[in-house]
Structure formats: C-alpha cells, structure tokens
Design a protein around this motif. Sequence first.
Motif, short mmCIF file in Angstrom:
data_model
loop_
_atom_site.label_atom_id
_atom_site.label_comp_id
_atom_site.label_asym_id
_atom_site.label_seq_id
_atom_site.Cartn_x
_atom_site.Cartn_y
_atom_site.Cartn_z
N ALA A 124 -1.60 1.63 0.43
CA ALA A 124 -0.42 0.58 0.78
C ALA A 124 0.51 0.76 -0.55
O ALA A 124 1.63 0.74 -0.90
N ARG A 125 -0.29 0.42 -1.92
CA ARG A 125 0.51 0.39 -2.97
C ARG A 125 1.31 1.70 -3.31
O ARG A 125 2.47 1.77 -3.53
N GLU A 135 -12.81 -0.56 -8.35
CA GLU A 135 -12.95 -1.04 -7.07
C GLU A 135 -13.59 -0.06 -6.23
O GLU A 135 -13.38 1.38 -6.27
N ILE A 167 -2.12 -3.15 3.86
CA ILE A 167 -2.97 -3.56 2.51
C ILE A 167 -4.22 -3.87 3.06
O ILE A 167 -5.38 -3.44 2.38
N ARG A 168 -4.54 -4.40 4.23
CA ARG A 168 -5.92 -4.66 4.52
C ARG A 168 -6.61 -3.25 4.81
O ARG A 168 -7.89 -3.35 4.41
N TRP A 180 0.98 -6.21 5.61
CA TRP A 180 -0.39 -6.98 5.44
C TRP A 180 -1.58 -6.08 6.09
O TRP A 180 -2.28 -5.84 5.56
N ASP A 215 -6.09 -0.29 3.41
CA ASP A 215 -6.15 0.46 2.18
C ASP A 215 -5.25 -0.01 1.04
O ASP A 215 -4.01 0.50 1.25
N GLU A 216 -5.68 -0.89 0.25
CA GLU A 216 -4.65 -1.36 -0.69
C GLU A 216 -4.13 -0.42 -1.53
O GLU A 216 -2.77 -0.35 -1.74
N THR A 226 2.13 -4.96 -3.07
CA THR A 226 0.96 -5.63 -2.58
C THR A 226 0.85 -7.19 -3.09
O THR A 226 0.34 -8.22 -2.46
N ARG A 227 1.22 -7.29 -4.42
CA ARG A 227 1.10 -8.64 -5.29
C ARG A 227 1.59 -9.87 -4.38
O ARG A 227 1.25 -10.65 -3.89
N LYS A 269 0.57 -10.16 -0.69
CA LYS A 269 -0.74 -11.17 -0.58
C LYS A 269 -0.44 -12.63 -1.02
O LYS A 269 -1.12 -13.43 -0.23
#
Lengths: 327, 401, 358
Positions: C223-224, A325, C216-217, C213, C219-220, C230-231, C234
Amino acid sequence: MDTFLQQLINGLTAGSVYAVVALGYTMVYGIIQLINFAHGEVVMIGAMVAFTVINALAPSGLPPLAVVLIGTGCAVPVCMLVGYSMERLAYRPLRGAPRLAPLITAIGVSIILQHLALMIWSRNIMAFPQIIESRTYFIAGAAITTVQIAILGICVLLMGALALLVYRTPLGTAMRATAQNPQVAGLMGIDVNRVIAATFVIGAALGAVAGVLFGTYYGIAQYTMGSVLGLKAFSAAVLGGIGNIPGAMLGGVLLGLVEALGAGYIGDLTDLCQYGWLSGLIDACAGGGHFILFGSNYQDVFAFVVLILVLVIRPSGLLGERVGERA
Amino acid sequence: MNKTTVGITLIAGALALAGCGEQQKPAAPQASGIEIRIGHAGPTTGAIAHLGKDNENGAKLAIDEANEAGIKIGGQAAKFVFIGVDDQADPKTGTTVAQKLVDDKVSGVVGHLNSGVTIPASAIYNQAGIPMVSGSATNPKLTEQGFKNVFRVVGRDDQQGPAIASYLAAAKKPKLVAVIDDATAYGEGIANEVEKTLKAANIKVLPREKGTDKTTDWKAVLTKLRGRSPDAVFFGGMDATGGPLLKQGRELGMKAVFSFGDGACTDKMTELAGKAAEGLLCSQAGIPPQAASKKFLEAYKKKFNTDPILYAPFTYDAANLLIEAMKKADSAEPQKYLPELQKISGFTGATGPIAFDDKGDRKDAEITIFTMKGGKIEPIAVVKSGKTVPYEEFVKSMGGK
Amino acid sequence: MQSFFDTRRYPWLVWVGFALIAVSLAVLPFALAQVGTTWVRITNYAILYVLLALGLNIVVGFAGLLDLGYIAFYAVGAYTYALLASPQFDLHLPFWVILPIGAAVAALFGVLLGAPTLKLRGDYLAIVTLGFGEIVRIFLNNLSRPVNITNGPQGITRIDSFKLDGFDFGHYGSLFGLEVSGPIRYYYLLLAVALGIIVVNLRLQNSRVGRAWEAIREDEIAARAMGIDTRNLKLLAFAMGASFGGVAGGMFSAIQGFISPESFVLVESIMVVSMVVLGGMGNIWGVILGALLLSFVPEILRWTVEPLQQALFGRMLVEPEVIRMLLFGLALVLIMLFRPAGLLPSAVRKRELAERAA
C-alpha cells in the motif's frame, strides 16, 4: 535504608514469580510467534488444582512439605494436559492463518478456561491452609521469610533447568531450530508439530509451578487471578525481549523491582509539596499537607507503561534481537 | 449468501424477539381480594449470590407472614405476591431488572444489595413513583439524589466510617494512622470517612495508599508504611484483599493495630491470614444477625432451615415497612402510601425501632464493632447516634438472649 | 450503497423492503413495550453495542488493526458527557453540544494512542491497545485526588438526560394515547444515531479512504509503495473509530444517569471484539448482526435458563452470567476455527482468509 532493602526483597520475590510465568509466554512466542493469551489461566488452574489437593491433605498430618509437593505433583500434569489440548484444538488448526486469528482464539480460550474454572471451583477465594510455619529473618532491618527464600531458590532452579533443556538437549536444539525456521527444521527431519506441542507442555508445567508458588506466597487463589498475573508476566517477557529466554527472566525480575520501588517511592517523588517553589502555590500544602500526583494507586499502571514504552521505543526488548516485519 | 436474506434475517430477528418476550408476561392475577406485588432485587447469582439470597429470604419471610396474618387493605383481603429478580451485582443489569419490576407493576421494592447497582436503579423506581427500601446499600449518595421514594434501613458508610474510627481512636489511642483502600466505591468511600473522623480527633493520618480489589501483593505499600511506623492501619476493602494485607503486614514485622470495614469483617479473615488475624478490629453496618429479634431469628430458621448471614433482618424489616405503610394508608397505591412510609413511627422491626429522616435514611442506625478472637469475629460494641454501648448491654436492651 | 435486492429486475422491491424495515423498526418499541419496557431497555443497550461494534469495525474490520482497548474511547465519551452535564462541576450543557465534544475528545485520544503505536505489528498493537484501555480506566478511577475530577470509583451520579426544547428524553409522556416511556424515546434517538453511523460506514467503505484502508489491511508495504499515506490513514481509522465510541459513551451516560469506572473494564472491550469477529470483520451488516446476537441471546438466556434449571434440577447449576461469558469465548474460538470471516463475511475478507498466507 532498611526500607529500600525491603523493597528490593519484595520486588525480587514477586519478580521471580513473574519471570517463571513469563517463560511460558516467551517460549511459545519464540517458536510460533503467538501471544498465548491463555497462559495466565493455565497458571490459575495450576494454583487451583494444587490448592484443592493441599486443602484436602492438610488435615492428614503429612509433613507440610510433602503436602505441597503432592499438590504441585497433581497440578503439573493437569496443566500440561490443558496446555497440550489448547495447542492441539485451538492453535494448531490455525497455524499459517493471518496473525490475528490465533490471537483472537487465544483470548477466547482464556475466557473459556476462566469460566470453566469458575464452574468447577465456584467464585470463592481458596485460602492456603495454615500448615507452613513461615519463619521471618531480619537482615539489616529487612524481613525475609522462609517462603520467600524457597521461592527465590525454586525460581533460580527452574530457570537453570530450562536453560539446560533448551541449550543442551536434542529437544532444545529442535526447539531452537523450529523457532529459526519451521519449514527448514521440518526438512531436517524434526517433527515440528511435536516440538511445538512440547513447548506448550513445558510452558504449562512451568506455569503450574508458578501458580503454586504464587498461591503459597500470597496464601490465596481465585479463578480471576490469572488475568492480571498473565498480563504482568507478558509485559515482563516483552521487556526482556519476547522470544528470548534469558530476557524473560531479566524482564520478570526487573518488572518486580519497578513495581515495588514504584509503589514505594513514586508517591513521595511526585508529592509537589516537597518542592519549595511549588508548595507555595498549592493550598493543600499548607500545614504539612500533601499534594501527591501519582501514589501507589497507580501501581498497576507501571506494568502497562513499561510495556508500551518498550514496544514503542525498542520493540525487541532489552535482550531481544531486532525482528523485522514478518509476512 | 443472498443479500435478501440479510433483510429478512433482521426482520425475522425483530419478530422472533418480540415473540420470545411474550412468554415473560407474569401470570394473570387471581381474582379474589386484591393482589399486591412486592419486588425484591439483589444478586442471586454471581460472586455474592449467598448474600443476595439471604436478602431475598428476609423479604420473602416478611411477605409470607403478612399473607398468613390476613391483612385487609381498602376493605379487601390482600394477597401479597413476591417477585424476585437477579441484578447480578451489575449496574446495567440492575437497571434492566428494575424496569422489569416496574413493568410487573409492583407496589414497592426491597433492594438492591450493592450501592453501585442501587443508585442507577433508584432513578427508574423514582420515575415510576414506586417506593424503594434498601436493606444493605450503604453509600451516602443513594439518598442524596433528592428522590422522595428512596429509603434505607441500614447505616450509611459515613456513619460506619466514623463509628469504627472513633472506636479505634478511643480504644487504642493511636497517634499516627495509615489509611489504605482498594480503589472501589465502597473501599474508598469508607476510608474517606475514617480519615475525616480521625483528623477531626486530631490524629495524624498518612497520605492515602491504594491497591485494587484484585491486589494480592501489598508488600511494597506496607514496606513504605512500615518506614513511617503508624500505630494503626485502616483498610477499606474486602476480605479477599484484606486477608493478604494483614498477613503481609505481620510478616514485615509491623506491630500496628489493623482495622477494617464490613467488607473484611468476616471469619474468612482467619482462613486468609492465619494467626495474623487475631486482634483485628472491624465494623459492620447494622447489628449482627444473631442480635436481631428472637422472633425473626426463629421464624427465619424455621422457614429456610439456616441462619441469616448478613442483611436478612434488614430486608425483612424493609418489606414489613412497606406493608405497614400500606396498612396505614389503607392502600397499595404508591402515591397514597408513600407519605405514610416517610413519616412512619412506632415501628419496631427485627433490627429495632425504625423511623426515617427527610432524606430517607434511618434515624439512629446502629454500627457494630467486632474483634477477632480465637479465629472468630466477636461483637464487642454497638455504636448508635454517636454513643458506644458494650455489646452485652446492647443485647439486653433488645431483649435478646 | 450496495443493493439489498436484485434491483435491476425488480426496482420496486427496494422500496418495499425499505418500507418494511422502516415500519418494523418504528413499531418495534411499542410491540416490545407490550411485553415489558424491560425489553425496550434491553434493545437500547443492544443498539449501544451496535454503535460500539460499528466503531470498532472501522479499526479492526476496515483497517485491520486489532484494538483490545476500544472501551477506553467509550469511557472517554461517557465521562465527557458526565462531566459537562451533571452536578459534578455544575455544568449542564445541552446534549447536542456535548456529543460532538465527546466525539472529538475520543478522537483525540484515538490519535494519542495511534501516533506512537502505528509502527507496531498487529499482535503487538493489540497488546498495547489493551494496556492503553487499562491505563485509561485506572486513571478515571484515580483522578479523584489530589484534585477531584472524575470522582474516582464513586462515579458520577445525577447525569442529565437528553433534553431538546423542553422535550426530555428521560421522562414519561404519551402520544396519540400510547404510552411513550423514557426508554422508548431513547430508542428512537439511538436508532437515528445508529442509522446515521451505518450510512457513514457504508459511505466510508467504498470511498477512497475505505479502499485505502483495505489496501493497508491486505499488505501495508505494498500500500505504501502505491503512494498511500499509511500513517495518516491509520491515524484516521483510529480517530474515526474512537469518535463513534465517544458518541456511544455519551448516550450511555445519559441513559444510565450514573457512570463509574467499573462499567469500562477489559471484558467490555473483548465483548465488542467478539461481536465484530462473530458477525464478520469488515462487513457492516455482519457486525450489526454480531452485536445484536451477542446482546440479545444472553438476555433471552437469562430469562429462560434460570427457570429452566430450577425446573430440571431444582437449583441453579450454571449461572446465566457464566453461560454468557462462555458464549463470548466460544464465539471467538469457534468462529476463528471454522468460519474465520464471520457469520456474514465481507467479500474481500472472505477472499483474503481463504488464501491463508504462509
């Protein structure tokens, strides 16, 4: 057996055209990680320009080969200009923007190019004038035409020339350096903007040639031809490993073969009536009937299925390196 | 940006919208006699604009002639007004422009061109109770919806399919036929009818092969078929895909007879397939424009300075039928003249005598069979109510050239 | 919900504002019908696009996942309605039963698409969704054999209109002497659904889920690290976005009465993306504005450009359809170049895009 051989020839010819188009996607992606959605339209413009010139020159009595060469000679600079302006106007200002921004722009550029072409050439289908006497040879029952042989030869030549350019010239070295790390490449004295522009221009030139090949092979060009061709070529690039030049060639040829063999055989393989225990259960099978789940009607699905499978299972493609990524 | 602006923008937008539409109001009717509006809907822009214009011209011609004839309806001098709208060959746009015609209070509608557009539009005319006559929508479903106000003056796909299939069966006597279509409503529809007819004639048909309306590479499919050596191939689709199909078939060394429906029954096939196009068989719904009545052909040429392309004689007849029914009912009120339209008889138009069956389809519609000869398609026979008549004889019976 | 006006200073302004909007929305169809019922129909299609754009906004704007195959969910909703309320299988379920089913089936498709693809990076995901959209269309186009389910390219005709207790939305009638045509009835229904979806969107935006959300948008990975699942979130975005598309599809089916796969092509997906991008990804009012602009401007152009060109040049040089598509293309390019956050940027988006990550 001759059917199988014929399908291989069909797939190889279509696949090598895909491969040349896929090179355009993969070069741009390799260097700036942009899916240049509009590349298919560049191919279309190449075909349209060449067809216009060829149709104008056809009655002139020049030898057919010269006519086609002049047509290609006109298409290549036009496409290079389109490629350059595209990069300069629509993509360069967005370098460093979030990844989705240039992709959205690319979709917009694609729509604009397609409809500009519509305004210039109208919606009419352009036919390739009947100037080339295509001879058909039969090898073990499989037909191959002179046009097909020429296409295969030209594609191999183009790929070889591109490989030489990328791996044996200073420009190629600069391109690879920029792909590795644009900042560092810049520090090493490489004019990154020029290298990126050059990549677009070379990709567009290849696209122009691919457009002419496609048009000559199928004898037809229309303003809509770019989108499907572009999507398939993109799938081919992903299959081979996007950003990887040999990968694009391999991916193109493989996709061509998958499509030909898929359309040729999947209908028979999914005909449930040929499986004894099942045929008894299905009324349609009575009296030599058929119950085909997936026939050639799903031919266009193959490219997308390949694309999705590759991206989900092995996003780096067949020959690509694993890319993490990126921020 | 101030949040207030959002609200204001929305309201202003709504008002501006209402304002914008205001100019669309049709001009107020002139007060002398009665004004009867007849609408025409077809794609006058887009890929098949030339056919849409052709249709529009046919209807226009009929209306101009009616105005010159000085028809009286309900004791008043009738002035027919033509309102043409563009449906862009798109179903959604089709319903919008159909609504526009209803808004404009037309007494009858000629159109649309494409079946896929005509079907949703017909529901709107049906609700408004306005009679609609199509001169070119060939999909059987159009008149199977149970709408009393829907008519067509052209043959249905399930008349055209059987016609070309039975001609193929009789003229070429194939034992095994391959059927391909382009997975569009038109292509699949006509291919299904051909397959049905061939099977009924005890001819073997291979499992259906398909492409799309954008397919240029037919080689995989054709190679597969070559392995089964069919005597004839039928393709339901347009010339843009049919041309390459034919060319590639010959390149692969296929010897079969190739036959097509009206979508690929054009001179363009020579341009696209070259010599490979020679000898193909194809059909067109209705009669070729050049076989239409002489009176119509001359009038059309005089008015538009060009020859009709395809369906103009049919839209001309469609408009005339509406006018004829109004005359008989002595009214332009849809509910009054609709019964007259349904039971019209003794009407002879540019395409021959016309009467409707219960569904609103034309009784005894003609289908013409063509072959490619010297780079041009030439009519060779006309199929009418199951009977095949050689073209020359048919022209004589029409009193033409 | 954020206030439209400065409520602290003039609390009554809120109500005046609401009343104004409510009255103008309620009167709008009758005003339009004076001009022509055509415009009511056009407005209805515009509201359908608003529904679609709002649904896509959840996926693209809130969760930052570019979906280029969104129209597939619209198609799924439309076909669910058509199959359960038409002579195709001779089923005629009432609409309030089918619409939830349509939403659920579309949501299921959303999860089906989302589950395997969520690991993918943004641009790959965009391409996969594009492929998914095409696959759905090709299947709808071909599921007429060996067993006839969708009737293939022929499409499904005679789809039932909405009926409620003997009240048929598709029919003409009158109320207090005013003519209330089918399109006007549908207008109110669509408006009600649209308002419902707007409220859901507004509530979502500032809820836990909405903020997750957003995280996540932005910085994923971060966020995790903050403990956000996150999964699942999403997946939820995909499912919710898809279900809105499904509802819109069902309404399209009923209004149109006829559907075929050609209504669900790639261009439609791109049109909805254009609307979201033009208005401002992530901002509900922006997205609505974008959808309305890109629905109405082409229609207005269509009725004006043609006569104008006829008057100026004596013939048509540029077809309205071409102008429309050029508008979409230009909207995408120019917005991204000069106003990447859209006409009405969402507060967060503005900040994010101003920073321009390296």
